[in-house]
Design a protein around this motif. Structure first.
Motif, PDB file in Angstrom:
ATOM      1  N   TYR A  66     -30.052   1.000 -61.640  1.00 25.97           N
ATOM      2  CA  TYR A  66     -29.279   1.936 -62.402  1.00 25.97           C
ATOM      3  C   TYR A  66     -28.251   2.648 -61.436  1.00 25.97           C
ATOM      4  CZ  TYR A  66     -33.275   1.661 -65.485  1.00 25.97           C
ATOM      5  OH  TYR A  66     -34.283   1.116 -66.347  1.00 25.97           O
ATOM      6  N   THR A  67     -27.485   1.654 -60.731  1.00 20.25           N
ATOM      7  CA  THR A  67     -26.480   2.191 -59.810  1.00 20.25           C
ATOM      8  C   THR A  67     -25.323   2.657 -60.567  1.00 20.25           C
ATOM      9  OG1 THR A  67     -25.744   0.280 -59.295  1.00 20.25           O
ATOM     10  CG2 THR A  67     -27.408   0.917 -57.910  1.00 20.25           C
ATOM     11  N   THR A  68     -24.214   3.263 -59.676  1.00 20.07           N
ATOM     12  CA  THR A  68     -22.916   3.714 -60.001  1.00 20.07           C
ATOM     13  C   THR A  68     -21.837   3.060 -59.029  1.00 20.07           C
ATOM     14  OG1 THR A  68     -23.462   5.929 -60.740  1.00 20.07           O
ATOM     15  CG2 THR A  68     -21.121   5.607 -60.456  1.00 20.07           C
ATOM     16  N   PRO A  69     -21.053   2.115 -59.718  1.00 20.57           N
ATOM     17  CA  PRO A  69     -20.157   1.463 -58.740  1.00 20.57           C
ATOM     18  C   PRO A  69     -18.945   2.354 -58.161  1.00 20.57           C
ATOM     19  CG  PRO A  69     -19.761   0.640 -61.220  1.00 20.57           C
ATOM     20  CD  PRO A  69     -20.915   1.584 -60.926  1.00 20.57           C
ATOM     21  N   VAL A  70     -18.630   2.240 -57.134  1.00 19.83           N
ATOM     22  CA  VAL A  70     -17.434   3.019 -56.554  1.00 19.83           C
ATOM     23  C   VAL A  70     -16.394   1.897 -55.876  1.00 19.83           C
ATOM     24  CG1 VAL A  70     -16.885   4.818 -54.770  1.00 19.83           C
ATOM     25  CG2 VAL A  70     -18.955   5.060 -56.371  1.00 19.83           C
ATOM     26  N   ALA A  71     -15.083   2.155 -55.742  1.00 17.21           N
ATOM     27  CA  ALA A  71     -14.354   1.151 -55.210  1.00 17.21           C
ATOM     28  C   ALA A  71     -14.006   1.649 -53.666  1.00 17.21           C
ATOM     29  CB  ALA A  71     -13.110   0.942 -55.797  1.00 17.21           C
ATOM     30  N   VAL A  72     -14.406   0.984 -52.610  1.00 17.02           N
ATOM     31  CA  VAL A  72     -14.235   1.513 -51.030  1.00 17.02           C
ATOM     32  C   VAL A  72     -13.356   0.398 -50.560  1.00 17.02           C
ATOM     33  CG1 VAL A  72     -16.134   2.699 -51.284  1.00 17.02           C
ATOM     34  CG2 VAL A  72     -16.251   0.552 -50.425  1.00 17.02           C
ATOM     35  N   ARG A  73     -12.792   0.903 -49.337  1.00 13.98           N
ATOM     36  CA  ARG A  73     -11.923   0.003 -48.628  1.00 13.98           C
ATOM     37  C   ARG A  73     -12.654  -0.422 -47.166  1.00 13.98           C
ATOM     38  NH1 ARG A  73      -7.501  -2.726 -50.244  1.00 13.98           N
ATOM     39  NH2 ARG A  73      -6.510  -1.837 -52.045  1.00 13.98           N
ATOM     40  N   ILE A  74     -12.909  -1.456 -46.752  1.00  6.77           N
ATOM     41  CA  ILE A  74     -13.556  -1.843 -45.424  1.00  6.77           C
ATOM     42  C   ILE A  74     -12.494  -2.563 -44.730  1.00  6.77           C
ATOM     43  CG2 ILE A  74     -15.627  -2.656 -44.236  1.00  6.77           C
ATOM     44  CD1 ILE A  74     -16.248  -0.236 -45.922  1.00  6.77           C
ATOM     45  N   ASP A  75     -12.077  -2.137 -43.628  1.00  8.02           N
ATOM     46  CA  ASP A  75     -11.053  -3.044 -42.889  1.00  8.02           C
ATOM     47  C   ASP A  75     -10.076  -3.374 -43.761  1.00  8.02           C
ATOM     48  OD1 ASP A  75     -12.863  -2.603 -40.419  1.00  8.02           O
ATOM     49  OD2 ASP A  75     -13.807  -4.539 -41.032  1.00  8.02           O
ATOM     50  N   ASN A  76      -9.511  -2.461 -44.548  1.00 11.26           N
ATOM     51  CA  ASN A  76      -8.256  -2.741 -45.355  1.00 11.26           C
ATOM     52  C   ASN A  76      -8.712  -3.912 -46.616  1.00 11.26           C
ATOM     53  OD1 ASN A  76      -6.506  -0.975 -44.328  1.00 11.26           O
ATOM     54  ND2 ASN A  76      -6.135  -2.505 -42.674  1.00 11.26           N
ATOM     55  N   ARG A  77      -9.943  -3.994 -46.876  1.00 15.01           N
ATOM     56  CA  ARG A  77     -10.244  -4.934 -47.750  1.00 15.01           C
ATOM     57  C   ARG A  77     -11.098  -4.088 -48.832  1.00 15.01           C
ATOM     58  NH1 ARG A  77     -11.855 -10.660 -45.051  1.00 15.01           N
ATOM     59  NH2 ARG A  77     -14.048 -10.009 -46.125  1.00 15.01           N
ATOM     60  N   LEU A  78     -11.044  -4.546 -50.181  1.00  9.02           N
ATOM     61  CA  LEU A  78     -11.665  -3.808 -51.214  1.00  9.02           C
ATOM     62  C   LEU A  78     -12.963  -4.243 -51.484  1.00  9.02           C
ATOM     63  CD1 LEU A  78     -10.876  -1.576 -53.284  1.00  9.02           C
ATOM     64  CD2 LEU A  78     -10.461  -3.410 -54.737  1.00  9.02           C
ATOM     65  N   ASP A  91     -25.653  -2.224 -65.813  1.00 12.71           N
ATOM     66  CA  ASP A  91     -26.451  -2.212 -67.136  1.00 12.71           C
ATOM     67  C   ASP A  91     -27.875  -2.280 -66.654  1.00 12.71           C
ATOM     68  OD1 ASP A  91     -27.633  -2.170 -69.282  1.00 12.71           O
ATOM     69  OD2 ASP A  91     -26.634  -4.068 -70.293  1.00 12.71           O
ATOM     70  N   HIS A  92     -28.584  -1.375 -66.285  1.00 11.44           N
ATOM     71  CA  HIS A  92     -30.093  -1.486 -65.979  1.00 11.44           C
ATOM     72  C   HIS A  92     -30.100  -2.372 -64.784  1.00 11.44           C
ATOM     73  CE1 HIS A  92     -30.552  -0.570 -70.261  1.00 11.44           C
ATOM     74  NE2 HIS A  92     -31.457  -0.044 -69.968  1.00 11.44           N
ATOM     75  N   GLY A  93     -29.055  -2.069 -63.840  1.00 16.51           N
ATOM     76  CA  GLY A  93     -29.223  -2.536 -62.401  1.00 16.51           C
ATOM     77  C   GLY A  93     -28.526  -4.273 -62.090  1.00 16.51           C
ATOM     78  N   VAL A  94     -27.910  -4.455 -63.328  1.00 12.30           N
ATOM     79  CA  VAL A  94     -27.188  -5.688 -63.289  1.00 12.30           C
ATOM     80  C   VAL A  94     -25.700  -5.251 -63.216  1.00 12.30           C
ATOM     81  CG1 VAL A  94     -26.688  -7.980 -64.465  1.00 12.30           C
ATOM     82  CG2 VAL A  94     -28.788  -6.910 -64.664  1.00 12.30           C
ATOM     83  N   LEU A  95     -25.000  -5.524 -62.175  1.00 23.76           N
ATOM     84  CA  LEU A  95     -23.617  -5.418 -61.964  1.00 23.76           C
ATOM     85  C   LEU A  95     -22.876  -6.508 -62.392  1.00 23.76           C
ATOM     86  CD1 LEU A  95     -21.977  -2.892 -60.343  1.00 23.76           C
ATOM     87  CD2 LEU A  95     -21.813  -4.631 -58.620  1.00 23.76           C
ATOM     88  N   THR A  96     -21.940  -6.264 -63.218  1.00 19.22           N
ATOM     89  CA  THR A  96     -20.964  -7.276 -63.731  1.00 19.22           C
ATOM     90  C   THR A  96     -19.675  -6.919 -63.373  1.00 19.22           C
ATOM     91  OG1 THR A  96     -22.543  -7.724 -65.567  1.00 19.22           O
ATOM     92  CG2 THR A  96     -20.379  -8.602 -65.505  1.00 19.22           C
ATOM     93  N   GLY A 126     -28.650   4.734 -57.264  1.00 20.45           N
ATOM     94  CA  GLY A 126     -29.632   4.045 -57.766  1.00 20.45           C
ATOM     95  C   GLY A 126     -31.191   4.534 -57.609  1.00 20.45           C
ATOM     96  N   ALA A 127     -31.790   3.948 -58.207  1.00 19.47           N
ATOM     97  CA  ALA A 127     -33.283   4.304 -58.282  1.00 19.47           C
ATOM     98  C   ALA A 127     -34.017   3.905 -56.926  1.00 19.47           C
ATOM     99  CB  ALA A 127     -34.000   3.592 -59.485  1.00 19.47           C
ATOM    100  N   HIS A 128     -33.400   2.799 -56.466  1.00 21.34           N
ATOM    101  CA  HIS A 128     -33.838   2.240 -55.188  1.00 21.34           C
ATOM    102  C   HIS A 128     -33.139   2.444 -53.942  1.00 21.34           C
ATOM    103  CE1 HIS A 128     -36.555   0.030 -57.761  1.00 21.34           C
ATOM    104  NE2 HIS A 128     -35.667  -0.701 -58.399  1.00 21.34           N
ATOM    105  N   GLY A 129     -32.027   2.744 -54.155  1.00 24.01           N
ATOM    106  CA  GLY A 129     -31.217   2.982 -52.834  1.00 24.01           C
ATOM    107  C   GLY A 129     -29.397   2.846 -53.150  1.00 24.01           C
ATOM    108  N   ILE A 130     -28.851   2.074 -52.228  1.00 24.22           N
ATOM    109  CA  ILE A 130     -27.405   1.842 -52.223  1.00 24.22           C
ATOM    110  C   ILE A 130     -27.173   0.681 -51.512  1.00 24.22           C
ATOM    111  CG2 ILE A 130     -26.837   4.506 -51.880  1.00 24.22           C
ATOM    112  CD1 ILE A 130     -26.237   3.798 -49.084  1.00 24.22           C
ATOM    113  N   GLU A 131     -26.122   0.091 -51.924  1.00 24.79           N
ATOM    114  CA  GLU A 131     -25.594  -1.357 -51.429  1.00 24.79           C
ATOM    115  C   GLU A 131     -24.102  -1.437 -51.514  1.00 24.79           C
ATOM    116  OE1 GLU A 131     -27.419  -5.481 -53.116  1.00 24.79           O
ATOM    117  OE2 GLU A 131     -25.890  -4.530 -54.627  1.00 24.79           O
ATOM    118  N   PHE A 191     -37.088   6.518 -56.838  1.00 22.38           N
ATOM    119  CA  PHE A 191     -36.596   7.711 -57.188  1.00 22.38           C
ATOM    120  C   PHE A 191     -36.391   8.637 -56.089  1.00 22.38           C
ATOM    121  CE2 PHE A 191     -38.649   5.873 -61.009  1.00 22.38           C
ATOM    122  CZ  PHE A 191     -37.529   5.499 -61.760  1.00 22.38           C
ATOM    123  N   SER A 192     -36.487   8.247 -54.861  1.00 21.36           N
ATOM    124  CA  SER A 192     -36.204   9.423 -53.729  1.00 21.36           C
ATOM    125  C   SER A 192     -34.706   9.766 -53.767  1.00 21.36           C
ATOM    126  CB  SER A 192     -36.905   9.160 -52.494  1.00 21.36           C
ATOM    127  OG  SER A 192     -36.120   7.841 -51.999  1.00 21.36           O
TER     128      SER A 192
END
Length: 237
Positions: A63-75, A39-44, A82-87, A104-105
Motif C-alpha cells: 500500500y505505498t505511494t510512488p514518488v519520483a526522485v533523482r539519485i545522481d541525476n538519474r530518475l 494496487d494493494h502493494g503491486v507497483l506497475t 506503506g504498511a511495511h516501510g519504504i523502498e 503499520f508503524s
C-alpha cells in the motif's frame, strides 16, 4: 484503470490492476510519459499513452505511494507511506534498497523528500510522534526525531534544506534534516492537518491548515511570523 485523451476517447484500459490506496504518479522523462500506480502493494510502471507495461514490483499488501526522485541525476521511484516501510526502485521496478518497519508503524501521513540538502533524504513519519530521516541513495537511517503525534493528511513538508512537521497538538516544528536538531516550534490553537508550499517570484510561502478551519500563511520559514485568513470550507492542503 482507464486512460482517455483530451477529447474523451479511450486510449487504453487495464481491467486487472487499478490504484489502491494511493494517488498515481505521472512522470515525463526524456520524452516518455510514465504512469506509476500501486494496487494493494503491486507497483506497475506503464507507458502513459499506450498502457504498455514497462515494469513492476510486487510488495504484497505494501500500500505505498510512488514518488519520483533523482539519485545522481538519474530518475528513480521511491515507495513511501506503506504498511511495511519504504523502498527505492528503478524505473523498471528493480529494488535498489528496501527499509522495513513493524507492520503499520509507518504513520499514514505523507512522507517528505528533501533533495536540496547535501545528502538528499526522505523524512518518514512513524507512530509515536517520531520522524525517521533516511538517506535516499542507500536507505541508511541518519536520525530519528521526536516531534509529537502527527495528523493523517500531510503533516510533513520539505522545502530546500528545511523540514516542517505539523502535529496533532497544534504545533509547527522546523527541523534541521541533517542534524535532526529542532530550529523552532510554534503552537496554534488546533491540530495542524495540512501543509503546502506556494512559490511566487522566487519567494516561498507556506500554507498551514488547522482543524479549527483556519488557514495560516508563513511568509518566512527562518522564523515563525504568520498571518491568518478565514478558511472557506474544510481545512485541506
Amino acid at each position: 484503470m482507464i486512460a482517455f485523451d483530451t477529447e474523451g476517447r479511450e486510449l487504453w484500459r487495464d481491467d486487472e490492476r487499478g490504484v489502491h490506496a494511493s494517488d498515481p504518479l505521472a512522470q515525463c522523462d526524456e520524452g516518455t510519459w510514465r504512469l506509476v500506480t500501486d494496487d494493494h502493494g503491486v507497483l506497475t510502471i506503464r507507458d502513459g499513452l499506450t498502457g504498455e507495461q514497462l515494469g513492476d514490483n510486487d510488495w504484497t499488501a505494501g500500500y505505498t505511494t510512488p514518488v519520483a526522485v533523482r539519485i545522481d541525476n538519474r530518475l528513480a521511484l521511491l515507495r513511501v507511506d506503506g504498511a511495511h516501510g519504504i523502498e527505492l526502485c528503478t524505473l523498471t521496478g528493480e529494488k535498489i534498497w528496501r527499509r522495513t518497519y513493524d507492520l503499520f508503524s509507518v504513520h499514514p501521513g505523507n512522507s517528505a523528500v528533501l533533495e536540496g540538502v547535501e545528502e538528499p533524504l526522505v523524512a518518514v513519519p512513524l507512530s509515536g510522534g517520531l520522524v525517521d530521516l533516511v538517506r535516499l541513495r542507500d536507505g541508511q537511517l541518519l536520525n530519528t526525531v521526536a516531534v509529537g503525534e502527527q495528523a493523517e493528511r500531510r503533516p510533513l513538508l520539505g522545502i530546500g534544506q528545511d523540514l516542517l512537521v505539523g502535529t496533532l497538538a497544534g504545533e509547527l516544528v522546523m527541523i534541521d534534516p541533517l542534524s535532526g536538531a529542532e530550529r523552532w516550534r510554534q503552537k496554534f490553537g488546533a491540530s495542524v492537518v495540512g501543509l503546502a508550499a506556494v512559490v511566487e517570484v522566487g519567494r516561498v510561502y507556506v500554507a498551514i491548515s488547522t482543524a479549527d478551519g483556519m488557514l495560516r500563511v508563513l511568509s518566512s520559514i527562518s522564523a515563525a511570523p504568520w498571518r491568518e485568513t478565514k478558511s472557506v470550507g474544510l481545512p485541506t492542503s
